[in-house]
Design an enzyme around this catalytic site. Structure first.
Site, PDB file in Angstrom:
ATOM      1  N   ASP A   1       0.692  -1.369   0.246  1.00  0.00           N
ATOM      2  CA  ASP A   1      -0.233   0.168  -0.639  1.00  0.00           C
ATOM      3  C   ASP A   1       0.960   1.033  -0.757  1.00  0.00           C
ATOM      4  O   ASP A   1       1.652   1.390   0.631  1.00  0.00           O
ATOM      5  CB  ASP A   1      -1.064  -0.230   1.371  1.00  0.00           C
ATOM      6  N   LEU A   2       0.706   2.445  -0.747  1.00  0.00           N
ATOM      7  CA  LEU A   2       1.517   3.000  -0.866  1.00  0.00           C
ATOM      8  C   LEU A   2       1.792   4.010  -0.146  1.00  0.00           C
ATOM      9  O   LEU A   2       0.857   4.871   0.137  1.00  0.00           O
ATOM     10  CB  LEU A   2       1.284   3.961  -2.611  1.00  0.00           C
ATOM     11  N   ASP A   3       2.643   4.226   0.590  1.00  0.00           N
ATOM     12  CA  ASP A   3       3.130   5.714   1.630  1.00  0.00           C
ATOM     13  C   ASP A   3       2.089   4.728   2.880  1.00  0.00           C
ATOM     14  O   ASP A   3       1.611   5.966   3.299  1.00  0.00           O
ATOM     15  CB  ASP A   3       2.810   6.881   0.965  1.00  0.00           C
ATOM     16  N   GLU A   4       1.533   3.946   3.177  1.00  0.00           N
ATOM     17  CA  GLU A   4       1.255   3.541   3.878  1.00  0.00           C
ATOM     18  C   GLU A   4       1.919   2.276   5.168  1.00  0.00           C
ATOM     19  O   GLU A   4       0.900   2.110   5.864  1.00  0.00           O
ATOM     20  CB  GLU A   4      -0.394   2.608   4.129  1.00  0.00           C
TER      21      GLU A   4
END
Length: 289
Positions: free
Chosen positions: A232-235
């Protein structure tokens, strides 16, 4: 130049398990039975009832390398099995092997290489990988192999080359302002943690030109976030964050300069803590000792 290895005869034991009375006593007793002297011990439980215990113990054990296998066997049979414990035992003399990914922005890359050369972070930077050739001349004085792998239309081909370079050769990948999205397939295959740094304007100021967008909104704080990379991008779980105050007086280039200062300090701390086995993941958060 950085030292070839870390402190001798120092071990680090990192554990997590369902909390219950007596765990710390059992662990320290087992280490004592093997002749270990505890140097430091940090522990945290997520709750006094039905919580999870996280603990990092640093100890000195003469002849540690030769005695490590026997200690591992006892930890597994006497602690891990009965206590449903996840654990990792490391040798502080064996530094983490690190690959750094970068693009065209140099401040985070050069800061890590400089700290590596001074021995400030217990790591061996074994390679720099970039999708641009721009930083090769700047990395050359550090005597670190620099691999230029362009990312064109077929991103999978670039990631295949990355994996050929990385697999079996590194313990950690650091994205030092590497301006490419890492695929889920790459994360599955690389089999080592990946740490990223980004400006903490996300998600409020996403996309290109975040500092100009921040200036246009009149922000009063700028900062940076270092986190583990997940699908999950940037999470992913956050390791470290920091901010500094700014005002209407700063121009966009000044905000960018201040932001670069925060980014490199936050990233260097996150990498150092990981290399010292101080970071433990609890779902999508972290415990940092």
């Amino acid at each position: 130049m950085a030292a070839a290895s870390g402190p001798q005869d120092i071990g680090r034991l990192v554990v997590s398990c369902p909390d219950q009375p007596g765990i710390v006593a059992k662990l320290t007793q087992l280490l004592g039975q093997h002749g270990a002297n505890i140097v430091s011990l940090d522990q945290f439980t997520t709750g006094p009832e039905d919580g999870t215990l996280y603990q990092r113990t640093v100890f000195h054990l003469p002849g540690y390398a030769a005695r490590k296998e026997s200690l591992e066997a006892d930890i597994q049979t006497k602690l891990a099995g009965p206590l449903d414990m996840q654990w990792k035992l490391t040798d502080a003399s064996k530094r983490k092997r690190v690959a750094i990914f970068a693009s065209k922005t140099d401040h985070c890359l050069l800061d890590l290489l400089w700290r590596h050369r001074r021995g400030e972070i217990p790591m061996d930077v074994v390679m720099v990988i970039s999708n641009h050739p721009d930083l090769a001349d700047q990395a050359r004085p550090f005597d670190i192999p620099y691999f230029y792998v362009p990312v064109t239309g077929d991103k999978k081909e670039a990631e295949r080359k990355h994996l050929e370079l990385l697999n079996g050769n590194v313990d950690l990948v650091v994205l030092a302002r590497y301006m490419q999205i890492i695929s889920a397939e790459f994360l599955d295959e690389v089999e080592v943690p990946v740490i990223n740094i980004h400006h903490s304007f996300l998600p409020a100021f996403i996309g290109a030109g975040p500092y100009q967008k921040a200036k246009d909104r009149g922000v009063k704080l700028i900062g940076a976030t270092a986190h583990y990379v997940t699908k999950d991008l940037d999470e992913g779980p956050i390791i470290e964050q920091d901010v500094i105050r700014v005002s209407h007086r700063e121009s966009t280039p000044q905000l960018m300069r201040f932001g670069a200062d925060v980014e490199r300090s936050v990233l260097s701390r996150a990498v150092a803590w990981h290399c010292e086995d101080k970071v433990m993941r609890d779902g999508n958060t972290t415990i940092v000792f």
